[in-house]
Scaffold this active site. Structure first.
Site, short mmCIF file in Angstrom:
data_model
loop_
_atom_site.label_atom_id
_atom_site.label_comp_id
_atom_site.label_asym_id
_atom_site.label_seq_id
_atom_site.Cartn_x
_atom_site.Cartn_y
_atom_site.Cartn_z
N ARG B 324 -17.81 0.90 4.11
CA ARG B 324 -16.60 0.04 3.96
C ARG B 324 -16.99 -1.65 3.95
O ARG B 324 -16.50 -2.17 3.30
CB ARG B 324 -15.57 0.50 5.05
N GLU B 723 -5.24 -2.74 9.78
CA GLU B 723 -6.12 -3.26 9.76
C GLU B 723 -6.39 -4.76 8.95
O GLU B 723 -6.91 -5.66 9.07
CB GLU B 723 -7.30 -2.32 9.05
#
Lengths: 496, 776
Positions: B324, B723
């Site tokens: 990620r 997030e």
């Protein structure tokens, strides 16, 4: 039954509780073990505020927010405690509770009871000081007034950590509450019970050891004579960490909190007498008029919850190298009055009193009675550097006191915290300033001398080099301020 | 006929979806009656756990003498690796995360044995009596050290697009730099905790503060060597999690379950704060390097990005986390030709884990630091350099092959530049800085593009369970967990809307493995996207049955569910009456729902695919003022514009944005995770690890929701919001660095986090001092 203390009585959410337990049992432990689990444990070290409760410690004060995690339950005899469960009145939510719902001020909710109690305590203090008439006119609206209001709101919750909301909605709730007058809590909740408060708990057998809270100097001395090895406790904000963080145990504790002779607090234009059991909070309030440097500084010491517990004597007795009061008291040439259970009182200069890393002249049987200070009219500055502005321990602190005659320095005191094993002065530098006028050359030379004179350690709070440079830079800042140079601050820059 | 229950009040409600409804537990939160695991009453005879842990960071030949521990007051049982009947491995994906270390020690604080005693205090006193013997080994503490010895927990991966080497060579200009990004402690206010009771079937019932009940179930079963169907795990709520309870909660449940099975008593294991900070994983530190090739206008031609994560001693979730980071090393910019390499470095530190953003923040911060660097060499306003490189039609391919198709970010940046008066303030700041002697201001406006979906494709599934009882009241359950983000509230709103009833009629309930099985963690911001769709699926099944019942075999027309009524053809039913009638006519009023995200795939071998269903975007503008004599600073203004698609609940979305931003602010400013040379965590308590307080947010802290439908078919065209906002705080770090730049001087390096000390070193140009005494 050696570990069981004398039974005490106190009011909890309007019900009288009788309790005997260990001398070092915390209020948080007591609450949670008895099923009152609304009060949360976040850190058990007085740093997060999740365990905030309200305590009325005497009948001359409002309910005050405190950290239940490091508050010995035995210290509550006669006092009145409100927890989150007891805050609603006739099951109607307290305005602080309602406001937090309105503003979406709770996400995970774990810190919320602590915020509720901090806000309720803040409101109670305003209601208490405003009196039954509600006080004077509210401040007129202006950007400056708005900034001041927001600052007060921030201070009210500065001892509470929230990891979810980013605080904005909680501040919004506080702002709502600030404009909503309320009645003092003791009008709707239990008031401190003066007769019970003045009574002594049962000290008969089998409760021979444990927690004792003498109410006169003579009783205190008698107890010290009987139990010279007992630990002294005032606010307990440092001592209780031994229990909650290190599995330490104290079977015998003698509380200094109830002895009137240790509660003196007189601040006149030029001098001050501060009893050792005076809390930071009371000191801060008293210092506003005649000792503004200390007054302003104290908002950077701990949190409201800690300031409501921690005492001047505790800060001195602990003698940590980063004790927040030590540099300023060193700069003031404070006199420490030490008492002993059989000897006469002894006056000791603070520079002699501090002996090293967490070491003082205190011996078993000794206790600090008070601190005496003169020179409040001198030029005085006290700075603290920490990673976080609020509720953080100093990486470096610098106190500077100057007597000036025209532009000549006739007396200089320079003291530092966080740069050595103990808070210290630099007499050589003080000498160097004597008789001098403050010039660029002098400041440059002093800056160099500080860098050479200090040799701090690197640790979790700061590196050695940063500590040295801050010590030097802040000394120079004080001298510039003494010259009257404008020294705007990052805080307050937009207030003007 | 049996007497039916009293009719529940359907209430009048208009479009619950989109309302700024309060959190479903808000009144319980403020009353202190919302129960967390530590608040649950414990059964009589419950024992309490403390663990004994490694006193060194690396050792072989570890031997334990636990005689005095066993004899310590109150101790009922002691366990080591040898006492684990099943597997000692508690890894989520790969192997190597162990419950108890044995033989060798991999980090300071690693659990080597555990004690169950009659009180927490006695358990903690007992564990201190262990005697350890071992041969200490050299410690490896940094990503750089691991790279030098090529010691990785998992293989290195690379994304490549175009011909980066050639394009770099041909670029007229280049910048390169390095950035050491420190990790972050979650500091959820509720520490890790589990309460486990034995059951009559030789199984266990687990109450735990976990984002991933199904994995706790799996690991408890494998620890005990029993089938999954003998373990039930339930989670009503967590007191904050932020990724820290995705994998890190399971070992507590496993140890407690082990003792529960051995002693037949209930076991509580609650970590004291200091041990929680020492023994559970954190956000990964990264040591990153960048090299950009670009033209005179600041348009990127090539990028070489190296991301090296300090994973700690084991893999945990590091594979996906470094992925990620790589997926976000482009942030919002088309890199044209790129090579992105991610190293998973092994170190003798606690195994780092999920933390809001999951590697994304560290990748994104690197490219943002590089953008400022590039702009400074061209003397172009950094915001213009950012605008020039945004993904747009024709420049839409990411280094991992997914095409960006939603180009709202450019419009959002323009809007925030306007709204925040960025250009005028930039001018004012230049004047202020020229005027002031020792205070300086800094300003930055930075974008966020964050990919939504688990990059491990199989996790993108969810289940739900809805019952309607005969009084019309609704019971709602799904696989998502509540950690404060408001997931249960949003799904409750959606289900209430689907049935056209008041949210008061829809009872949310604890996530439980015996209600909805095989669930994914509540993570990757996907909680609502997945679980709300599953719940909607269940609701739609029941609605279809109700309509079929009303149609009575005729052609089934559409029904309308609103205002507590159900309309079908000319018939209007009160909700509760219809439910009672349906019950009496033997219509099933319970359904399970299921959802899987469509159209996503990723081939890890080639580093190409479509790992994300869509992107969420945001823009933040932050201004700071810095005292150059001390490095102290204040965040003086923040303006945020954040993309939530069509908001399901604007109040909750705003809460996620503000909270995420401030958490990111802490990561980048005051939260300094430090270890000493021996590998001991020295920032190990709230007295020396400082998360933001209310003082750290500015008076002007303005969040605007950018509400424009998600073009993808997400639930009501909303977007995930958990997030992405954390990375909005990168604007603060960039603003601080901006303030540190002296006139006519190059842009200085600034450490992460930018503590006052680090700002001071950046201001003083003392690159040498920045790492002095700061440890590995």
């Amino acid at each position: 039954m050696t570990d069981i203390s004398n039974p005490i009585q106190f009011w909890l959410n309007g019900a009288l509780q009788a309790h005997s337990g260990r001398a070092d049992e915390t209020l948080l432990g007591y609450l949670r073990h008895s099923g009152r689990v609304g009060t949360k444990e976040g850190c058990a070290s007085g740093d997060c505020g999740a365990c905030t409760v309200l305590v009325q410690t005497d009948d001359e004060h409002a309910y005050k927010p405190m950290n239940a995690c490091i508050l010995p339950v035995q210290q509550l005899h006669g006092q009145a405690v409100i927890t989150v469960e007891g805050l609603p009145s006739n099951d109607v939510l307290h305005p602080a509770q309602a406001a937090l719902i309105e503003t979406h001020g709770a996400q995970c909710g774990f810190c919320t009871p602590g915020f509720v109690m901090a806000l309720a305590g803040w409101m109670d203090e305003q209601a208490f000081s405003a009196g039954p008439d509600g006080g004077g006119q509210p401040e007129a609206d202006s950007p400056q007034a708005e900034t001041r209001r927001l600052k007060a709101c921030r201070e009210a919750i500065s001892g509470n950590l929230c990891r979810c909301t980013g605080y904005r909605p909680i501040l919004q709730a506080a702002t709502h509450l600030a404009s909503r007058p309320t009645r003092a809590l003791f009008e709707t909740h239990q008031r401190l019970d003066k007769a019970l408060f003045d009574s002594q708990p049962d000290h008969s057998a089998p409760y021979k050891t444990g927690f004792r809270a003498p109410q006169t100097l003579n009783d205190l001395k008698d107890l010290l004579r009987q139990q010279p090895s007992a630990n002294l406790i005032a606010g307990g904000t440092d001592l209780m960490l031994e229990v909650t963080q290190k599995q330490g145990r104290f079977d015998q504790l003698i509380s200094l909190a109830r002895v009137p002779a240790l509660q003196s607090l007189q601040i006149s234009p030029d001098s001050a007498i501060i009893g050792s059991a005076v809390t930071y909070q009371d000191l801060q309030a008293a210092a506003e008029l005649h000792w503004p440097a200390l007054h302003h500084f104290l908002s950077r010491l701990g949190s409201p919850q800690i300031r409501n517990r921690g005492t001047v004597g505790g800060n001195l007795g602990t003698a940590s190298p980063i004790g927040d009061l030590l540099p300023i008291l060193l700069a003031m040439d404070a006199t420490i009055v030490m008492s002993h259970f059989e000897a006469a009182d002894q006056n000791v200069a603070i520079s002699e009193f501090l002996q090293g890393y967490r070491k003082t002249q205190l011996q078993p049987g000794n206790f600090i009675k008070e601190v005496q200070v003169t020179g409040l009219q001198d030029f005085l500055r006290y700075y603290k550097i920490s990673k976080r502005q609020e509720d953080d321990i100093a990486a470096v602190s610098v106190a500077v006191r100057l007597k000036l005659d025209a532009d000549q320095i006739t007396l200089a005191r320079i003291a530092f915290g966080g740069v050595a094993e103990q808070a210290l002065r630099l007499p050589a530098l003080e000498q160097a300033l004597q008789g001098q006028a403050i010039t660029e050359a002098l400041m440059t030379s002093l800056h160099q001398q500080v860098l050479i004179a200090l040799n701090p350690i690197s640790d979790v709070r700061a590196s050695r080099d940063y500590r040295r440079e801050m010590a030097a830079n802040l000394l120079v800042r004080a001298l510039k301020e003494a010259l009257g140079l404008p020294m705007p601050q990052i805080y307050g820059l937009d207030d003007a | 006929m049996r007497k039916l229950a009293a009719t529940a009040e359907a209430g009048v409600v208009v479009a619950a979806v989109g309302q700024a409804a309060a959190h479903e537990s808000s009144e319980k939160h403020v009353r202190g009656t919302a129960a967390y695991v530590d608040d649950m009453p414990v059964p009589a005879g419950t024992l309490f756990v403390a663990t004994g842990w490694a006193p060194v960071a690396a050792a072989k030949g570890l031997r334990l003498d636990l005689d005095q521990v066993r004899q310590s007051e109150g101790v009922i049982d002691v366990c080591t690796e040898a006492d684990v009947p099943g597997s000692n491995d508690v890894s989520p994906v790969h192997e190597g995360d162990v419950l108890f270390a044995s033989g060798e020690v991999s980090f300071h604080g690693q659990v080597v044995f555990a004690v169950a005693a009659t009180s927490q205090h006695l358990a903690e006193v007992a564990v201190k009596k262990a005697i350890f013997t071992y041969e200490a080994q050299p410690v490896q503490l940094t990503a750089a050290a691991a790279r030098a010895t090529e010691d990785f927990v998992l293989p290195t991966r690379t994304f490549q697009m175009g011909s980066p080497a050639l394009a770099m060579q041909n670029a007229t200009r280049q910048v390169q730099g390095a950035l050491h990004i420190r990790g972050q402690e979650h500091f959820y206010l509720e520490g890790q905790v589990a309460l486990v009771s034995p059951t009559e079937d030789d199984g266990v019932a687990v109450l735990v503060s976990s984002q991933h009940p199904s994995e706790v179930q799996k690991l408890v079963a494998s620890t005990l060597g029993i089938a999954l169907n003998r373990v039930t795990v339930s989670v009503r709520r967590m007191g904050g999690a932020f990724g820290g309870k995705e994998t890190q909660a399971a070992p507590l449940a496993c140890i407690a379950a082990l003792f529960a099975r051995r002693t037949g008593r209930a076991i509580k294991y609650r970590m004291p704060r200091q041990q929680d900070m020492m023994q559970t994983g954190k956000r990964h530190d990264f040591e990153n390097e960048y090299r950009l090739g670009f033209d005179d206008q600041g348009v990127i031609q090539a990028a070489e990005l190296t991301l090296a994560a300090r994973c700690g001693y084991s893999a945990d979730l590091s594979d996906s986390i470094v992925d990620r980071a790589m997926f976000h090393a482009d942030n919002a910019y088309c890199l044209q030709n790129a090579q992105i390499t991610g190293y998973r470095c092994r170190t003798n530190t606690v195994s780092n884990t999920a933390f809001r953003g999951f590697g994304g923040p560290q990748g994104m911060l690197t490219i943002e630091a590089a953008m400022d660097h590039m702009a400074s060499t061209l003397d172009i306003d950094p915001v213009d350099v950012r605008l020039r490189n945004l993904y747009r039609l024709g420049n839409d391919e990411t280094p991992y092959g997914q095409k960006v198709t939603d180009f709202r970010l450019g419009r959002m940046m323009d809007q925030l530049i306007e709204q925040s008066h960025y250009r005028q303030r930039r001018q004012g700041i230049a004047e202020f800085n020229a005027r002031q002697s020792y205070l300086r201001r800094g300003l930055a406006l930075t974008p966020v593009k964050f990919g939504i979906s688990f990059t491990a494709t199989h996790l993108n599934q969810a289940g739900a369970l809805i019952h309607i009882y005969s009084d019309g009241s609704v019971h709602l359950n799904h696989g998502g967990t509540e950690m404060g983000q408001g997931l249960l509230t949003k799904v409750q709103q959606i289900v209430a809307s689907a049935f056209g009833v008041s949210t008061a009629l829809v009872q949310v309930s604890a996530t439980a493995t015996d209600k909805v099985p095989n669930t994914s963690p509540t993570a990757a911001s996907s909680g609502t996207d997945l679980n709300a769709m599953a719940a909607l699926d269940a609701a739609n099944q029941i609605k279809a049955r109700l309509i079929a019942f009303l149609a009575q075999g005729d052609v089934v027309g559409p029904g309308e569910f609103s205002d507590g009524k159900v309309r079908h053809g000319d018939v209007i039913w009160d909700w509760a009456d219809l439910i009672q009638a349906a019950y009496l006519n033997r219509v099933s009023l319970s359904a399970t729902g299921f959802y899987k995200t469509p159209d996503i795939h990723f081939d890890r071998a080639t580093g190409k695919g479509q790992p994300f269903y869509y992107y969420a975007f945001g823009v933040a503008c932050s201004e700071v003022v810095v005292d150059t004599t001390t490095g102290e600073y204040r965040l003086s203004q923040v303006d945020i514009l954040h993309d939530v698609g069509r908001s399901l609940n604007p109040a909750l979305d705003q809460g996620q944005i503000e909270g995420g931003f401030v958490q990111g602010l802490g990561w980048l400013t005051t939260e300094e995770l430090l270890w000493n040379e021996a590998g001991h965590l020295i920032s190990n308590s709230p007295s020396n690890y400082k998360i933001p307080t209310a003082f750290d947010i500015p008076d002007h802290f303005k969040v605007t929701l950018f509400q424009e439908d998600n073009p993808e078919a997400t639930v009501f065209h909303s977007k995930a919001v958990g997030e992405p906002p954390l990375m909005l705080a990168i604007s603060v770090w960039c603003a601080l660095r901006d303030a540190c730049r002296r006139p006519m001087q190059p842009l200085p390096d600034l450490a992460v986090p930018a503590t006052p000390e680090q700002v001071y070193w950046a201001l003083s140009g003392r690159k040498d001092a920045a790492d002095l005494g700061r440890g590995p």
